[in-house]
Write a protein that holds these residues in place. Sequence first.
Motif, PDB file in Angstrom:
ATOM      1  N   ASP A 154       0.813  -1.220   0.000  1.00  0.00           N
ATOM      2  CA  ASP A 154       0.000   0.000   0.000  1.00  0.00           C
ATOM      3  C   ASP A 154       0.848   1.273   0.000  1.00  0.00           C
ATOM      4  OD1 ASP A 154       0.892   0.023   2.626  1.00  0.00           O
ATOM      5  OD2 ASP A 154      -1.104   0.022   3.531  1.00  0.00           O
ATOM      6  N   GLN A 155       2.176   1.112   0.112  1.00  0.00           N
ATOM      7  CA  GLN A 155       3.075   2.256   0.004  1.00  0.00           C
ATOM      8  C   GLN A 155       3.967   2.157  -1.234  1.00  0.00           C
ATOM      9  OE1 GLN A 155       5.183   3.052   3.696  1.00  0.00           O
ATOM     10  NE2 GLN A 155       3.413   2.435   4.899  1.00  0.00           N
ATOM     11  N   ALA A 156       3.583   1.303  -2.171  1.00  0.00           N
ATOM     12  CA  ALA A 156       4.402   1.060  -3.363  1.00  0.00           C
ATOM     13  C   ALA A 156       3.924   1.880  -4.552  1.00  0.00           C
ATOM     14  CB  ALA A 156       4.369  -0.418  -3.718  1.00  0.00           C
ATOM     15  N   LEU A 157       4.869   2.499  -5.240  1.00  0.00           N
ATOM     16  CA  LEU A 157       4.601   3.184  -6.498  1.00  0.00           C
ATOM     17  C   LEU A 157       4.904   2.198  -7.620  1.00  0.00           C
ATOM     18  CD1 LEU A 157       3.840   5.853  -7.916  1.00  0.00           C
ATOM     19  CD2 LEU A 157       6.289   6.400  -7.950  1.00  0.00           C
ATOM     20  N   ALA A 176      -5.795  -2.890 -13.950  1.00  0.00           N
ATOM     21  CA  ALA A 176      -5.353  -1.667 -13.277  1.00  0.00           C
ATOM     22  C   ALA A 176      -6.385  -1.194 -12.257  1.00  0.00           C
ATOM     23  CB  ALA A 176      -5.080  -0.574 -14.311  1.00  0.00           C
ATOM     24  N   ARG A 177      -7.675  -1.353 -12.584  1.00  0.00           N
ATOM     25  CA  ARG A 177      -8.724  -0.959 -11.634  1.00  0.00           C
ATOM     26  C   ARG A 177      -8.597  -1.730 -10.328  1.00  0.00           C
ATOM     27  NH1 ARG A 177     -13.212  -2.544  -9.503  1.00  0.00           N
ATOM     28  NH2 ARG A 177     -13.122  -4.566 -10.539  1.00  0.00           N
ATOM     29  N   ARG A 178      -8.158  -2.973 -10.412  1.00  0.00           N
ATOM     30  CA  ARG A 178      -8.010  -3.790  -9.206  1.00  0.00           C
ATOM     31  C   ARG A 178      -6.712  -3.486  -8.466  1.00  0.00           C
ATOM     32  NH1 ARG A 178      -9.837  -9.907 -10.493  1.00  0.00           N
ATOM     33  NH2 ARG A 178      -9.391 -10.007  -8.252  1.00  0.00           N
ATOM     34  N   ILE A 179      -5.697  -3.005  -9.186  1.00  0.00           N
ATOM     35  CA  ILE A 179      -4.414  -2.717  -8.560  1.00  0.00           C
ATOM     36  C   ILE A 179      -4.405  -1.354  -7.872  1.00  0.00           C
ATOM     37  CG2 ILE A 179      -1.944  -2.323  -9.026  1.00  0.00           C
ATOM     38  CD1 ILE A 179      -2.784  -5.238  -9.260  1.00  0.00           C
ATOM     39  N   ILE A 180      -5.012  -0.360  -8.500  1.00  0.00           N
ATOM     40  CA  ILE A 180      -4.917   1.019  -8.011  1.00  0.00           C
ATOM     41  C   ILE A 180      -5.331   1.180  -6.541  1.00  0.00           C
ATOM     42  CG2 ILE A 180      -5.952   3.321  -8.268  1.00  0.00           C
ATOM     43  CD1 ILE A 180      -5.808   2.845 -11.326  1.00  0.00           C
ATOM     44  N   PRO A 181      -6.411   0.550  -6.060  1.00  0.00           N
ATOM     45  CA  PRO A 181      -6.804   0.790  -4.663  1.00  0.00           C
ATOM     46  C   PRO A 181      -5.850   0.212  -3.617  1.00  0.00           C
ATOM     47  CG  PRO A 181      -8.647  -0.044  -5.966  1.00  0.00           C
ATOM     48  CD  PRO A 181      -7.424  -0.247  -6.776  1.00  0.00           C
ATOM     49  N   VAL A 182      -4.948  -0.686  -4.017  1.00  0.00           N
ATOM     50  CA  VAL A 182      -4.126  -1.372  -3.012  1.00  0.00           C
ATOM     51  C   VAL A 182      -2.654  -0.962  -3.063  1.00  0.00           C
ATOM     52  CG1 VAL A 182      -5.691  -3.336  -2.880  1.00  0.00           C
ATOM     53  CG2 VAL A 182      -3.801  -3.399  -4.511  1.00  0.00           C
ATOM     54  N   VAL A 183      -2.303   0.016  -3.913  1.00  0.00           N
ATOM     55  CA  VAL A 183      -0.935   0.520  -3.950  1.00  0.00           C
ATOM     56  C   VAL A 183      -0.942   2.021  -3.695  1.00  0.00           C
ATOM     57  CG1 VAL A 183      -0.193  -1.292  -5.549  1.00  0.00           C
ATOM     58  CG2 VAL A 183      -0.983   0.904  -6.464  1.00  0.00           C
ATOM     59  N   ARG A 184       0.243   2.581  -3.518  1.00  0.00           N
ATOM     60  CA  ARG A 184       0.328   4.034  -3.310  1.00  0.00           C
ATOM     61  C   ARG A 184      -0.216   4.785  -4.516  1.00  0.00           C
ATOM     62  NH1 ARG A 184       3.704   7.291  -0.124  1.00  0.00           N
ATOM     63  NH2 ARG A 184       5.089   5.542   0.372  1.00  0.00           N
ATOM     64  N   ASP A 185       0.251   4.375  -5.699  1.00  0.00           N
ATOM     65  CA  ASP A 185      -0.230   4.986  -6.931  1.00  0.00           C
ATOM     66  C   ASP A 185       0.322   4.177  -8.100  1.00  0.00           C
ATOM     67  OD1 ASP A 185      -1.604   6.696  -8.571  1.00  0.00           O
ATOM     68  OD2 ASP A 185      -0.596   8.533  -7.878  1.00  0.00           O
ATOM     69  N   VAL A 186      -0.213   4.459  -9.288  1.00  0.00           N
ATOM     70  CA  VAL A 186       0.203   3.775 -10.510  1.00  0.00           C
ATOM     71  C   VAL A 186       0.676   4.819 -11.515  1.00  0.00           C
ATOM     72  CG1 VAL A 186      -0.589   2.423 -12.492  1.00  0.00           C
ATOM     73  CG2 VAL A 186      -1.283   1.774 -10.187  1.00  0.00           C
ATOM     74  N   ARG A 187       1.759   4.510 -12.197  1.00  0.00           N
ATOM     75  CA  ARG A 187       2.286   5.368 -13.246  1.00  0.00           C
ATOM     76  C   ARG A 187       2.253   4.627 -14.577  1.00  0.00           C
ATOM     77  NH1 ARG A 187       1.430   8.450  -9.918  1.00  0.00           N
ATOM     78  NH2 ARG A 187       2.841   9.878  -8.806  1.00  0.00           N
ATOM     79  N   ARG A 188       2.096   5.391 -15.685  1.00  0.00           N
ATOM     80  CA  ARG A 188       2.161   4.818 -17.016  1.00  0.00           C
ATOM     81  C   ARG A 188       3.132   5.688 -17.807  1.00  0.00           C
ATOM     82  NH1 ARG A 188       2.753   2.804 -21.847  1.00  0.00           N
ATOM     83  NH2 ARG A 188       0.952   2.468 -23.223  1.00  0.00           N
ATOM     84  N   GLY A 189       4.397   5.252 -17.871  1.00  0.00           N
ATOM     85  CA  GLY A 189       5.432   6.088 -18.461  1.00  0.00           C
ATOM     86  C   GLY A 189       5.533   5.987 -19.964  1.00  0.00           C
ATOM     87  N   GLY A 190       5.217   4.815 -20.520  1.00  0.00           N
ATOM     88  CA  GLY A 190       5.256   4.652 -21.966  1.00  0.00           C
ATOM     89  C   GLY A 190       6.499   4.008 -22.516  1.00  0.00           C
TER      90      GLY A 190
END
Length: 267
Positions: A154-157, A176-190
């Motif tokens: 829950d503190q992982a980027l 991603a919808r299932r991952i976003i609530p359980v981590v600090r945040d999600v990035r999509r760098g490309g």
Amino acid sequence: MISQELKAELLDVGLEAARRAGELLRDGRPADLAVAATKSSPIDVVTEMDLAAEKLITGILAERRPGDGLLGEEGADVVGTSGVRWVVDPLDGTVNYLYGLPAWGVSIAAEYRGETVVGVVAAPMRGETYHAVLGGGAWSGSARLSCRAAAPLDQALVATGFGYLKSRREHQAEVARRIIPVVRDVRRGGSAALDLCDVAAGRLDGFYERGLNPWDFAAGELIAREAGALTGGRPGEPLSGELAVAASPAVFASLQPLLEEAGAWHD
């Protein structure tokens, strides 16, 4: 077993090729850059600079290591005689490059008898080049890289990427919808290559993606592993196009089973 001398030679060649291709892409980008072709879908693009960079890299490799094999994103596929094969993405993050965004890089890996032994990722817009030799650690210039210390999920980027086929993207959005609530945040760098290097450098706690090709991850995975990250695919399987996961050990232990439960490995 590969000799230290051969490792050093392959690293030297990889660094030269990545540097020169990166300079070409950075300094030679035309103001009117356009799409030269498409791949898996109309939004999966190739530019004239992808093609120019691969031509430059293949020329350097042919001159310096004429007996080696080669697998390149833009069509190069050569069977060698030396036991060495280069796996090349001349421009990882093509859409970023097309739009003038800085998150793109040149990814070059060398395999010896099927095992990745050298990885180089040049990121010209960052002014950084990451490299690793099997068993020799991961580096950015002269600075040794190390993945982040242990953190709860829950503190992982965490970074991810999305494919270019509509059906795959829809499923990846659900994962991603299932991952976003359980981590600090999600990035999509490309750029998967840069995401893997950012795991190595401690700028991300983890990364996952489905649908990568060998040239997308060959160099970056070695760099991440040599920085202390764990890499893999589905539980008990190596990182592959089916699923790529890389993270600091504590995050990997939580993220991989979560991705398995979410079905991140299928479309």
